[in-house]
Design a protein around this motif. Structure first.
Motif, PDB file in Angstrom:
ATOM      1  N   ALA A  46       1.042  -1.238   0.242  1.00  0.00           N
ATOM      2  CA  ALA A  46       0.453   0.116   0.452  1.00  0.00           C
ATOM      3  C   ALA A  46       1.099   1.276  -0.481  1.00  0.00           C
ATOM      4  N   VAL A  47      -0.074   2.593  -0.518  1.00  0.00           N
ATOM      5  CA  VAL A  47       1.001   3.473  -0.474  1.00  0.00           C
ATOM      6  C   VAL A  47       1.507   4.018   0.690  1.00  0.00           C
ATOM      7  N   GLY A  48       3.022   4.558   0.832  1.00  0.00           N
ATOM      8  CA  GLY A  48       4.003   4.383   2.125  1.00  0.00           C
ATOM      9  C   GLY A  48       4.505   3.318   2.828  1.00  0.00           C
ATOM     10  N   ASP A  49       3.951   1.970   2.770  1.00  0.00           N
ATOM     11  CA  ASP A  49       4.368   0.529   3.298  1.00  0.00           C
ATOM     12  C   ASP A  49       5.919   1.063   2.922  1.00  0.00           C
ATOM     13  N   VAL A  50       6.741   0.418   3.866  1.00  0.00           N
ATOM     14  CA  VAL A  50       7.988  -0.009   3.690  1.00  0.00           C
ATOM     15  C   VAL A  50       8.244  -1.483   2.590  1.00  0.00           C
ATOM     16  N   LEU A  51       9.489  -1.156   1.859  1.00  0.00           N
ATOM     17  CA  LEU A  51      10.097  -2.806   1.075  1.00  0.00           C
ATOM     18  C   LEU A  51      10.792  -3.123   1.378  1.00  0.00           C
ATOM     19  N   PHE A  52      10.753  -4.728   1.250  1.00  0.00           N
ATOM     20  CA  PHE A  52      12.087  -5.187   1.875  1.00  0.00           C
ATOM     21  C   PHE A  52      11.928  -6.575   0.631  1.00  0.00           C
ATOM     22  N   ALA A  53      13.645  -6.569   0.780  1.00  0.00           N
ATOM     23  CA  ALA A  53      13.989  -7.504  -0.795  1.00  0.00           C
ATOM     24  C   ALA A  53      13.109  -9.137  -0.054  1.00  0.00           C
ATOM     25  N   SER A  54      12.292  -9.686  -1.459  1.00  0.00           N
ATOM     26  CA  SER A  54      11.458 -10.301  -0.605  1.00  0.00           C
ATOM     27  C   SER A  54      12.211 -12.011  -0.792  1.00  0.00           C
ATOM     28  N   THR A  55      11.842 -12.941  -0.291  1.00  0.00           N
ATOM     29  CA  THR A  55      12.029 -14.492  -0.327  1.00  0.00           C
ATOM     30  C   THR A  55      11.614 -15.211  -2.153  1.00  0.00           C
ATOM     31  N   THR A  56      10.399 -14.235  -2.862  1.00  0.00           N
ATOM     32  CA  THR A  56      10.404 -14.889  -3.980  1.00  0.00           C
ATOM     33  C   THR A  56      11.709 -13.846  -5.273  1.00  0.00           C
ATOM     34  N   ALA A  57      12.851 -14.834  -5.217  1.00  0.00           N
ATOM     35  CA  ALA A  57      14.055 -13.879  -6.651  1.00  0.00           C
ATOM     36  C   ALA A  57      13.179 -12.866  -7.194  1.00  0.00           C
ATOM     37  N   GLY A  58      13.699 -11.644  -6.936  1.00  0.00           N
ATOM     38  CA  GLY A  58      13.547 -11.251  -8.178  1.00  0.00           C
ATOM     39  C   GLY A  58      12.316  -9.581  -7.641  1.00  0.00           C
ATOM     40  N   ALA A  59      11.810  -9.663  -6.131  1.00  0.00           N
ATOM     41  CA  ALA A  59      10.563  -9.285  -5.845  1.00  0.00           C
ATOM     42  C   ALA A  59      10.676  -8.640  -4.750  1.00  0.00           C
ATOM     43  N   ALA A  60       9.428  -7.480  -4.452  1.00  0.00           N
ATOM     44  CA  ALA A  60       9.429  -6.510  -3.648  1.00  0.00           C
ATOM     45  C   ALA A  60       8.372  -6.985  -2.531  1.00  0.00           C
ATOM     46  N   THR A  61       8.014  -6.748  -1.354  1.00  0.00           N
ATOM     47  CA  THR A  61       7.378  -6.944  -0.930  1.00  0.00           C
ATOM     48  C   THR A  61       7.387  -6.537   0.775  1.00  0.00           C
ATOM     49  N   ALA A  62       5.698  -5.479   0.822  1.00  0.00           N
ATOM     50  CA  ALA A  62       5.618  -4.870   2.073  1.00  0.00           C
ATOM     51  C   ALA A  62       5.883  -5.814   3.664  1.00  0.00           C
ATOM     52  N   THR A  63       6.330  -6.749   3.633  1.00  0.00           N
ATOM     53  CA  THR A  63       6.366  -8.259   4.464  1.00  0.00           C
ATOM     54  C   THR A  63       7.583  -8.568   4.770  1.00  0.00           C
ATOM     55  N   ALA A  64       8.092  -8.058   6.027  1.00  0.00           N
ATOM     56  CA  ALA A  64      10.485  -8.190   6.408  1.00  0.00           C
ATOM     57  C   ALA A  64       9.659  -9.798   6.053  1.00  0.00           C
ATOM     58  N   PRO A  65      10.879 -10.331   6.013  1.00  0.00           N
ATOM     59  CA  PRO A  65      10.917 -12.607   5.426  1.00  0.00           C
ATOM     60  C   PRO A  65      11.190 -12.300   7.156  1.00  0.00           C
ATOM     61  N   SER A  66      10.577 -13.845   7.522  1.00  0.00           N
ATOM     62  CA  SER A  66      10.731 -13.792   9.190  1.00  0.00           C
ATOM     63  C   SER A  66      10.848 -15.577   9.023  1.00  0.00           C
ATOM     64  N   GLY A  67      11.805 -15.966   8.250  1.00  0.00           N
ATOM     65  CA  GLY A  67      12.131 -17.318   8.172  1.00  0.00           C
ATOM     66  C   GLY A  67      13.348 -17.287   8.457  1.00  0.00           C
ATOM     67  N   THR A  68      14.195 -18.618   9.306  1.00  0.00           N
ATOM     68  CA  THR A  68      15.349 -18.951   9.476  1.00  0.00           C
ATOM     69  C   THR A  68      16.086 -18.836   8.950  1.00  0.00           C
ATOM     70  N   GLY A  69      16.829 -18.040   8.949  1.00  0.00           N
ATOM     71  CA  GLY A  69      17.903 -17.465   7.933  1.00  0.00           C
ATOM     72  C   GLY A  69      17.415 -16.897   7.046  1.00  0.00           C
ATOM     73  N   ASP A  70      16.715 -15.777   6.610  1.00  0.00           N
ATOM     74  CA  ASP A  70      16.372 -15.177   5.593  1.00  0.00           C
ATOM     75  C   ASP A  70      17.229 -13.532   5.885  1.00  0.00           C
ATOM     76  N   ILE A  71      16.843 -13.091   4.696  1.00  0.00           N
ATOM     77  CA  ILE A  71      17.570 -11.975   5.366  1.00  0.00           C
ATOM     78  C   ILE A  71      16.517 -10.903   4.771  1.00  0.00           C
TER      79      ILE A  71
END
Length: 98
Positions: A46-71
């Motif tokens: 949504a507008v204004g969301d902080v974006l993170f590198a995704s666990t889907t290669a090459g994508a962006a997401t507003a949800t921070a990765p949370s799995g063990t070993g995720d960046i």
């Protein structure tokens, strides 16, 4: 090896260096954006969301990765909720989820 690869938050090796957004189908001939406003292939949030590198290669997401070993790495901010427009400004710091 001097080539670009898809950022993937599943491992530090694919998410810890210089990040950019390919400006066409071939980063070698069309170029790479290192910082600025760009339209990406997915709608990351949504507008204004902080974006993170995704666990889907090459994508962006507003949800921070949370799995063990995720960046967790901030890559920018969402500018439009339905057109994939973002302010791409990746932070050089990242955190590995324990």
């Amino acid at each position: 090896n001097g080539t670009w690869e898809l950022a993937d938050a599943d491992a530090a090796a694919t998410c810890d260096g210089l990040l950019g957004v390919a400006l066409g189908t071939s980063s070698d001939s069309h170029g790479v954006l290192l910082r600025g406003t760009v339209t990406i292939a997915n709608d990351p949030g949504a507008v204004g969301d902080v974006l993170f590198a995704s666990t889907t290669a090459g994508a962006a997401t507003a949800t921070a990765p949370s799995g063990t070993g995720d960046i967790v790495r901030v890559i920018g901010y969402c500018l439009d909720a339905s057109n994939g427009q973002i302010w791409f400004n990746p932070d050089g710091a990242f955190v590995e989820v324990a």
